[in-house]
Design a protein around this motif. Structure first.
Motif, PDB file in Angstrom:
ATOM      1  N   LYS A  39       0.864  -1.060  -0.083  1.00 24.80           N
ATOM      2  CA  LYS A  39      -0.167  -0.121   0.337  1.00 24.80           C
ATOM      3  C   LYS A  39       0.980   1.451  -0.056  1.00 24.80           C
ATOM      4  CE  LYS A  39      -4.170  -1.899   2.241  1.00 24.80           C
ATOM      5  NZ  LYS A  39      -5.288  -2.110   3.600  1.00 24.80           N
ATOM      6  N   ILE A  40       1.662   1.269   0.797  1.00 28.50           N
ATOM      7  CA  ILE A  40       2.766   2.120   0.704  1.00 28.50           C
ATOM      8  C   ILE A  40       3.320   2.828  -0.696  1.00 28.50           C
ATOM      9  CG2 ILE A  40       5.578   3.129   1.493  1.00 28.50           C
ATOM     10  CD1 ILE A  40       4.839   2.090   4.079  1.00 28.50           C
ATOM     11  N   LEU A  41       3.831   1.759  -1.631  1.00 27.12           N
ATOM     12  CA  LEU A  41       4.327   1.464  -2.801  1.00 27.12           C
ATOM     13  C   LEU A  41       3.008   2.380  -3.368  1.00 27.12           C
ATOM     14  CD1 LEU A  41       6.237  -1.405  -3.774  1.00 27.12           C
ATOM     15  CD2 LEU A  41       6.963   0.364  -3.395  1.00 27.12           C
ATOM     16  N   LEU A  42       2.527   1.778  -3.059  1.00 27.19           N
ATOM     17  CA  LEU A  42       1.016   2.361  -4.206  1.00 27.19           C
ATOM     18  C   LEU A  42       0.695   3.803  -4.163  1.00 27.19           C
ATOM     19  CD1 LEU A  42      -1.353   1.902  -6.711  1.00 27.19           C
ATOM     20  CD2 LEU A  42      -2.870   1.088  -3.768  1.00 27.19           C
ATOM     21  N   TYR A  43       0.558   4.562  -3.102  1.00 28.32           N
ATOM     22  CA  TYR A  43       0.357   5.432  -2.476  1.00 28.32           C
ATOM     23  C   TYR A  43       1.518   6.379  -2.437  1.00 28.32           C
ATOM     24  CZ  TYR A  43       0.270   9.867  -0.055  1.00 28.32           C
ATOM     25  OH  TYR A  43       0.473  11.152   0.427  1.00 28.32           O
ATOM     26  N   LEU A  44       3.284   6.297  -2.922  1.00 27.20           N
ATOM     27  CA  LEU A  44       3.948   6.479  -3.056  1.00 27.20           C
ATOM     28  C   LEU A  44       4.191   6.264  -4.943  1.00 27.20           C
ATOM     29  CD1 LEU A  44       6.742   5.206  -1.037  1.00 27.20           C
ATOM     30  CD2 LEU A  44       6.001   7.440  -0.614  1.00 27.20           C
ATOM     31  N   GLN A  45       3.347   5.833  -5.492  1.00 27.59           N
ATOM     32  CA  GLN A  45       3.420   5.489  -6.987  1.00 27.59           C
ATOM     33  C   GLN A  45       2.630   6.850  -7.781  1.00 27.59           C
ATOM     34  OE1 GLN A  45       4.885   3.464  -9.010  1.00 27.59           O
ATOM     35  NE2 GLN A  45       4.478   4.747 -11.206  1.00 27.59           N
ATOM     36  N   ILE A  46       1.446   7.165  -6.867  1.00 22.99           N
ATOM     37  CA  ILE A  46       0.539   8.144  -7.003  1.00 22.99           C
ATOM     38  C   ILE A  46       0.904   9.393  -6.693  1.00 22.99           C
ATOM     39  CG2 ILE A  46      -1.991   9.004  -6.390  1.00 22.99           C
ATOM     40  CD1 ILE A  46      -2.937   6.067  -6.232  1.00 22.99           C
TER      41      ILE A  46
END
Length: 227
Positions: A39-46
């Motif tokens: 979820k951290i990776l997804l947020y950082l990507q966005i």
């Protein structure tokens, strides 16, 4: 899937809002947040696309580094120690030109919007200021604020009224004293390796940097993401 834990006093700081969108980076169990790395990776990507444009992407080869840095920023002491990271020290993030050092130092604090932020200051701008106003420029960075000195090592030697000064070296020595006395953090990004740092700033500065910083780096063959 990796999980982190961290204690906070706010109601649920793992939930971050970007406009009308909500991102839940983990689950709250009492006062403990169990962070989820996916979820951290997804947020950082966005968030990265919002900050840096639609071409921003997180590369697979950087996942382990981002995992290390994420554990630092959310202040998960036990998880960070597995990587040899002391959350009470600053970060010295190294890597080749264009690998994403500055981008990461701008992006990752958004994981913890409730935490105290640091100011990112290009090292060469500090030297430009020193050349204009002299030693007051050094004094200005010997305060209680947290800083990230960007591109350490690309700056020239400072010169004011004919006198040369290794400006960033002097600032780092003063920041070391602040760290030892008050725990005030300093961060840096650099293209230099350890030997180049010693050549540029001397053993006196390098020995203090060992105590000031966690050494974290991109791989030497990291691609130039600006191309």
């Amino acid at each position: 899937m990796k999980h982190f834990s961290s204690n906070y006093n706010l109601s649920n700081p793992s939930v971050i809002y970007e406009g009308a969108s909500q991102f839940e980076l983990g689950t709250l169990d009492g006062k403990v947040i169990n962070y989820n790395f996916d979820k951290i990776l997804l947020y950082l990507q966005i968030k990265g696309k919002l900050m840096f444009g639609k071409n921003f992407k997180i590369y697979n080869e950087d996942h382990e580094l981002i995992l290390k840095l994420s554990s630092y920023f959310i202040q998960d002491r036990q998880f960070a120690l597995k990587f040899g990271i002391d959350i009470d020290k600053g970060l010295l993030l190294s890597g080749p030109v264009g690998c994403g050092k500055t981008t990461m130092m701008m992006l990752l604090p958004h994981l913890v919007p409730h935490k105290r932020k640091y100011s990112i200051v290009p090292a060469r701008n500090i030297v430009f200021g020193f050349n204009a106003i002299g030693y007051k420029m050094i004094e200005d960075y010997c305060d209680a604020k947290d800083y990230c000195f960007d591109d350490l090592g690309v700056e020239n030697i400072g010169t004011h009224f004919g006198k040369d000064c290794n400006v960033l070296g002097e600032i780092l020595i003063s920041r070391y004293d602040l760290f030892k006395d008050k725990g005030i953090k300093t961060h840096c990004t650099t293209n230099l390796n350890a030997e180049e740092i010693q050549e540029r700033y001397g053993e006196r500065v390098r020995s203090r940097m060992r105590e000031l910083f966690n050494l974290v780096g991109f791989e030497a063959n990291s691609v130039d993401k600006r191309l």
